[in-house]
Design a protein around this motif. Sequence first.
Motif, mmCIF file in Angstrom:
data_model
loop_
_atom_site.group_PDB
_atom_site.id
_atom_site.type_symbol
_atom_site.label_atom_id
_atom_site.label_comp_id
_atom_site.label_asym_id
_atom_site.label_seq_id
_atom_site.Cartn_x
_atom_site.Cartn_y
_atom_site.Cartn_z
ATOM 1 N N GLU A 24 0.827 -1.208 0.000
ATOM 2 C CA GLU A 24 0.000 0.000 0.000
ATOM 3 C C GLU A 24 0.861 1.258 0.000
ATOM 4 O O GLU A 24 0.518 2.256 -0.641
ATOM 5 N N ILE A 25 1.992 1.225 0.714
ATOM 6 C CA ILE A 25 2.885 2.382 0.735
ATOM 7 C C ILE A 25 3.354 2.714 -0.666
ATOM 8 O O ILE A 25 3.356 3.877 -1.086
ATOM 9 N N ILE A 26 3.734 1.702 -1.413
ATOM 10 C CA ILE A 26 4.193 1.932 -2.786
ATOM 11 C C ILE A 26 3.079 2.532 -3.624
ATOM 12 O O ILE A 26 3.284 3.503 -4.377
ATOM 13 N N ARG A 27 1.887 1.975 -3.500
ATOM 14 C CA ARG A 27 0.752 2.484 -4.283
ATOM 15 C C ARG A 27 0.440 3.939 -3.926
ATOM 16 O O ARG A 27 0.169 4.764 -4.796
ATOM 17 N N ILE A 28 0.459 4.252 -2.629
ATOM 18 C CA ILE A 28 0.151 5.617 -2.191
ATOM 19 C C ILE A 28 1.197 6.591 -2.696
ATOM 20 O O ILE A 28 0.873 7.679 -3.184
ATOM 21 N N ILE A 29 2.465 6.215 -2.589
ATOM 22 C CA ILE A 29 3.530 7.115 -3.023
ATOM 23 C C ILE A 29 3.449 7.354 -4.526
ATOM 24 O O ILE A 29 3.673 8.471 -4.999
ATOM 25 N N LEU A 30 3.105 6.324 -5.276
ATOM 26 C CA LEU A 30 2.945 6.501 -6.720
ATOM 27 C C LEU A 30 1.758 7.397 -7.034
ATOM 28 O O LEU A 30 1.794 8.203 -7.971
ATOM 29 N N ARG A 31 0.687 7.270 -6.240
ATOM 30 C CA ARG A 31 -0.527 8.043 -6.499
ATOM 31 C C ARG A 31 -0.423 9.453 -5.921
ATOM 32 O O ARG A 31 -0.675 10.437 -6.610
ATOM 33 N N ASN A 32 -0.076 9.537 -4.631
ATOM 34 C CA ASN A 32 -0.060 10.839 -3.966
ATOM 35 C C ASN A 32 0.541 10.693 -2.574
ATOM 36 O O ASN A 32 -0.142 10.272 -1.640
ATOM 37 N N PRO A 33 1.809 11.051 -2.383
ATOM 38 C CA PRO A 33 2.451 10.884 -1.068
ATOM 39 C C PRO A 33 1.750 11.631 0.066
ATOM 40 O O PRO A 33 1.924 11.261 1.233
ATOM 41 N N LEU A 34 0.970 12.660 -0.234
ATOM 42 C CA LEU A 34 0.288 13.396 0.831
ATOM 43 C C LEU A 34 -0.730 12.532 1.561
ATOM 44 O O LEU A 34 -1.119 12.843 2.693
ATOM 45 N N GLU A 35 -1.161 11.436 0.945
ATOM 46 C CA GLU A 35 -2.148 10.555 1.552
ATOM 47 C C GLU A 35 -1.522 9.506 2.463
ATOM 48 O O GLU A 35 -2.222 8.692 3.058
ATOM 49 N N LEU A 36 -0.200 9.548 2.608
ATOM 50 C CA LEU A 36 0.504 8.499 3.346
ATOM 51 C C LEU A 36 0.466 8.691 4.859
ATOM 52 O O LEU A 36 0.467 7.725 5.611
ATOM 53 N N TRP A 37 0.380 9.940 5.308
ATOM 54 C CA TRP A 37 0.693 10.237 6.706
ATOM 55 C C TRP A 37 -0.473 9.927 7.644
ATOM 56 O O TRP A 37 -1.613 10.266 7.377
ATOM 57 N N GLY A 38 -0.132 9.291 8.782
ATOM 58 C CA GLY A 38 -1.131 8.878 9.754
ATOM 59 C C GLY A 38 -1.272 9.865 10.896
ATOM 60 O O GLY A 38 -0.564 10.882 10.971
ATOM 61 N N GLU A 39 -2.180 9.582 11.807
ATOM 62 C CA GLU A 39 -2.475 10.475 12.932
ATOM 63 C C GLU A 39 -1.233 10.881 13.732
ATOM 64 O O GLU A 39 -1.112 12.045 14.134
ATOM 65 N N PRO A 40 -0.285 9.965 13.998
ATOM 66 C CA PRO A 40 0.891 10.389 14.777
ATOM 67 C C PRO A 40 1.665 11.533 14.141
ATOM 68 O O PRO A 40 2.238 12.358 14.848
#
Length: 470
Positions: A24-40
């Motif tokens: 999923e990390i790879i997919r998110i980074i390819l699509r849009n890295p801004l969507e990667l970051w979690g609550e922490p």
Amino acid sequence: MDMRPDPFVPPAPLPRTVPPSRLEIIRIILRNPLELWGEPSYTLPWIRTNFFGQRTLIVNDPGLIKHVLVDNANNYRMSDVRQLVLRPILRDGLLTAEGPVWKRSRKAVAPIFTPRHAQGFAGQMLRQSEDYARKYEGAGEAGAIFDISTDMTELTFAILADTLFSGEIVTSSGHFADDVNELLHRMGRVDPMDLMRAPSWVPRVTRIGGQKVLEKFRAIVRNTMDMRLAKMKADRSSAPEDFLTLLLEQAGPDGLTKEEIEDNILTFIGAGHETTARALAWTLYCVSNSPHIREGMEEEIDAVLATGAKPVEWLDMMPQTRAAFEEALRLYPPAPSINRAAISDDSWTSPKGERVELEAGVTVLVMPWTLHRHELHWDRPRAYMPERFLPENRGSIGRFQFLPFGAGPRVCIGATFALQEAVIALAVLMHRYRFDSTDQTNPWPVQKLTTQPQNGLPMRVTPRTISTKA
């Protein structure tokens, strides 16, 4: 009773509540890295993680940020992933060079970007903004739809071309904004091979086709250099005293190589206007959804222009306009990440006595995207509230909790230039026109080097009812 309407909350990814899998990390980074970051990332001062085998420290504490970017900056180099993305485009330009090469380039370009020199560009910024505003004259009373994201790219390029290159950039087409978008789409994304730290010679599938548009930009730079050098050789007094001439005069054994000059020209043509363009577009979008803020800006702009004040004075005379732009910079920082790697073991101790170890080789991520939306530092962090940046309030904003231009030795050299340019452009455009969102205006922020609105920013532009011209 406070009768002000609730502030506008513009679109942005919500913090993730479940850590993504490796795939999923790879997919998110390819699509849009801004969507990667979690609550922490939006609630904690720092987070340790292991990112594809790389020890990583995500930093949101202003004191620790200052330590890394300023106090002990010599111990931190550019991170490998950042360089694998940017160096193929910019090579040894100011954004990517390190060590002696960076020092030479910074010394060479610094004179043109001193605050006093940058203020001298105000007249050209005004002229180009007025010229570009004429594009909307045919909209009619009912207005017409324009892609403001593209328009702001074109406007800021016109300003850059006039101020730094005296209008002598040899472009091969009239579709420069499209060329920039193509370059960033093809070349400005993290590839899975970058995450795995594969050598630069390993092909990047996501960048197939990017080399062609990059070579187009390189050709523009070489042709621009050749034309100016020919003018300088024929009659030195006929060459403008601008950024281009200044750089070309730095060539030689004690200055810059021809390749370094080319890299720096490409950096400023390709990136020097892009960040301001994105922030201007986001500002107009957020203001269009905040009528009370827009009305205050219009009153301020109209009043200042009615005095006949020179454009060099507008930045100080228009605090509401500047605040609206800076709040857009907060919510949509054009450069959403600052990446470093520790050279030697280091440590930092917080005022509360908490000790943070920064081992040699650890990647340090300073994320303006999360820092600017962090719950420890901002009231209602997701809301568009320009009043944060009004003179009476900005003293409460720490230097290292707001980093649209970075900090330390590598702080953006064009920060004063960009702020002045933005206020002048907004004043001219908003004095003459209103920019309104429509049903087609559904932007989503995506990271492609800069923070861009996916699918553009279509907005309705209509003339304002006043007749005075800026």
